[in-house]
Design a protein around this motif. Structure first.
Motif, PDB file in Angstrom:
ATOM      1  N   GLU A 116      28.317  -4.358  22.876  1.00 26.04           N
ATOM      2  CA  GLU A 116      28.517  -5.272  21.588  1.00 26.04           C
ATOM      3  C   GLU A 116      27.703  -4.467  20.475  1.00 26.04           C
ATOM      4  O   GLU A 116      28.039  -4.154  19.323  1.00 26.04           O
ATOM      5  CB  GLU A 116      28.328  -6.478  21.729  1.00 26.04           C
ATOM      6  N   ALA A 117      26.308  -3.938  20.773  1.00 29.06           N
ATOM      7  CA  ALA A 117      25.541  -3.295  19.893  1.00 29.06           C
ATOM      8  C   ALA A 117      26.438  -2.102  19.689  1.00 29.06           C
ATOM      9  O   ALA A 117      26.163  -1.437  18.473  1.00 29.06           O
ATOM     10  CB  ALA A 117      24.290  -3.308  20.446  1.00 29.06           C
ATOM     11  N   GLN A 135      29.288  -1.191  19.960  1.00 27.84           N
ATOM     12  CA  GLN A 135      30.675  -1.475  19.070  1.00 27.84           C
ATOM     13  C   GLN A 135      30.271  -1.677  17.735  1.00 27.84           C
ATOM     14  O   GLN A 135      31.313  -1.178  16.744  1.00 27.84           O
ATOM     15  CB  GLN A 135      31.509  -2.408  19.753  1.00 27.84           C
ATOM     16  N   HIS A 136      29.369  -2.536  17.361  1.00 29.12           N
ATOM     17  CA  HIS A 136      28.951  -2.690  15.996  1.00 29.12           C
ATOM     18  C   HIS A 136      28.596  -1.553  15.360  1.00 29.12           C
ATOM     19  O   HIS A 136      28.717  -1.618  14.105  1.00 29.12           O
ATOM     20  CB  HIS A 136      27.647  -3.765  16.049  1.00 29.12           C
ATOM     21  N   SER A 191      31.787   0.296  14.294  1.00 27.53           N
ATOM     22  CA  SER A 191      32.647  -0.493  13.211  1.00 27.53           C
ATOM     23  C   SER A 191      31.952  -1.031  12.175  1.00 27.53           C
ATOM     24  O   SER A 191      32.647  -1.422  11.276  1.00 27.53           O
ATOM     25  CB  SER A 191      33.482  -1.362  14.241  1.00 27.53           C
ATOM     26  N   GLY A 192      30.730  -1.121  12.087  1.00 27.65           N
ATOM     27  CA  GLY A 192      30.040  -1.924  10.987  1.00 27.65           C
ATOM     28  C   GLY A 192      29.500  -0.899  10.074  1.00 27.65           C
ATOM     29  O   GLY A 192      30.367  -0.474   9.411  1.00 27.65           O
ATOM     30  N   TRP A 227      19.113  -2.078  18.992  1.00 32.33           N
ATOM     31  CA  TRP A 227      19.554  -3.658  18.913  1.00 32.33           C
ATOM     32  C   TRP A 227      19.328  -4.204  20.246  1.00 32.33           C
ATOM     33  O   TRP A 227      18.968  -5.242  20.590  1.00 32.33           O
ATOM     34  CB  TRP A 227      20.684  -3.612  18.405  1.00 32.33           C
TER      35      TRP A 227
END
Length: 459
Positions: A83-84, A86-87, A90-91, A325
């Motif tokens: 998730e880190a 992916q963030h 895309s963040g 993260w």
């Protein structure tokens, strides 16, 4: 200038006009004209072009094998790490751009805080931490920064095989000292802790030309975790002879059976002369991210920064953000049952025990590792029963055995002799290395191969 080029082309092409030789002959003629007479290869690459990994990986891919050779997990990293990442992708769009050359600031900060507590040091992110392209990049940067022409580097055998070529490429001279296995009784299991340094032999390897000693704990391929007494011996000799310790600790979170990982930099007088190397790939089961780091005193680190800024300069920002993260999350759970380090350790020890039992079923004799991804197995019984396996006359037995096992049993492994210097390979050609940090489906596939092998052994 263009008229001169046209004249040369006309001179070369003229004899070919009207002939069927055509473009290929012209190309050959031109090629001969521009071929370089100088040696292209830098001398520092002499003897380093052949890599056994390429051979064994290729052979395994050409056969239907269960891959227990290469050292990587074939399962997903933890959800929070995925998730880190992916963030990070895309963040914040600025994570697509350069960050600080020596490390993404949130990552260098969390590494300084996290490992500073473990090493008992007040670490400054800008002075004591360098983020690199994997631990491999950290090692290469360290050798290039500190090893000079003619310097000697002590390497403990068996060793991760990049230490020797990296020493040579820096102009240094590798000096090898082997861990020696203690004799075990027939039928008794052997353990990596039984492989010991001879204190007198180790001391004899230090000279006025010794610049560095490479330590790997937990070690690859043996899985040895160096005890405090062993580390104190190494530390004493490094201090006595004013030697730098390059400590490769990428498997520090995988220490089994209640054993304890001790960083040599935490011992008295060693922070000032130690580079501690770590890996996000091994820490969070994401080897493809290629994020590593070096920790150490500024008096050493400033030289690594010089190499880094004039070679790699910068590592991918998004992967660094994901690692930062992930460490921040781990800080909140460290030492608790919810810690990924705790969960990975428990799962990996279970995998080690599974592979150990399975390999024993066909007569392989595992050396039980205290840590890491790997175990080695003694194949002496096979060497005595079938000594004439196909292969080159001077080819080490373990290499021939692995090739035979890949082709005939569908299991891939790595011969342990490649982790030794050439003079010592013949003394340790009766071991092969297996990687056990694999998915349950892979281990079940291994079991099927071994059950079939066991059935073939039954009279």
């Amino acid at each position: 200038m263009f008229r001169n080029v046209a004249a040369i082309f006309s001179h070369l092409a003229g004899p070919l006009q009207g002939k069927k030789a055509g473009a290929s002959s012209l190309a050959g003629c031109l090629h001969q004209t521009v071929a370089m007479a100088k040696q292209l290869q830098a001398r520092r690459l002499d003897g380093l072009d052949k890599n056994p990994w390429v051979e064994f990986i290729k052979l395994a891919s050409e056969n239907e094998t269960v891959n227990l050779g290469q050292g990587f997990p074939d399962f997903a990293p933890p959800d929070f790490a995925m998730e880190a990442f992916q963030h990070a992708v895309s963040g914040d769009f600025m994570l697509n751009q350069y960050t600080k050359a020596f490390g993404y600031p949130p990552l260098t900060k969390v590494l300084a805080d996290f490992f500073g507590k473990l090493l008992g040091q007040e670490m400054e992110p800008l002075k004591n931490v360098l983020v690199t392209v994997g631990a491999y990049g950290a090692l290469f940067t360290a050798f290039q920064a500190l090893v000079d022409e003619g310097d000697e580097v002590i390497i403990i055998e068996p060793y991760f095989d990049c230490y020797e070529p990296m020493t040579l490429m820096a102009g240094g001279r590798p000096v090898f000292v082997p861990l020696k296995p203690s004799p075990s009784q027939d039928g008794e299991l052997d353990y990596s802790s039984n492989w010991q340094l001879d204190p007198t032999e180790l001391a004899s390897k230090f000279t006025s030309r010794t610049k560095a000693l490479v330590l790997n704990t937990p070690s690859n391929p043996l899985g040895k975790v160096f005890s405090k007494a062993e580390l104190e011996l190494v530390a004493s000799l490094c201090q006595q002879h004013d030697v730098v310790c390059i400590s490769d600790e990428v498997y520090q979170w995988l220490v089994f059976d209640g054993n304890q990982h001790i960083s040599i930099a935490s011992l008295p007088g060693m922070w000032e002369r130690t580079l501690t190397i770590g890996s996000a790939g091994k820490t969070f089961s994401a080897t493809g991210w290629k994020v590593g780091w070096v920790l150490g005193p500024d008096q050493l680190m400033k030289h690594l920064r010089t190499v880094h800024q004039n070679s790699i300069f910068h590592c991918p920002t998004q992967a660094q953000a994901a690692v930062a993260w992930s460490f921040e999350r781990e800080q909140q759970h460290f030492g608790q049952p919810s810690s990924y380090f705790v969960q990975l350790l428990q799962a990996t020890q279970h995998k080690r025990d599974h592979v150990t039992r399975s390999l024993q079923s066909v007569g392989l004799r595992p050396v039980i590792p205290q840590g890491s991804y790997f175990l080695i197995t003694d194949i002496s019984d096979f060497k005595s029963k079938m000594p004439n396996l196909p292969g080159a006359e001077d080819e080490a037995y373990d290499r021939r055995f692995v090739k035979w096992m890949i082709k005939n049993k569908g299991l891939s492994a790595i011969p342990v002799s490649i982790f030794y210097s050439v003079p010592h390979q013949k003394h340790f050609d009766h071991y092969v290395r297996f990687c056990f940090i694999k998915d349950e489906a892979t281990l079940q596939a291994m079991d099927k191969k071994l059950q079939k092998w066991k059935a073939e052994l039954t009279p």
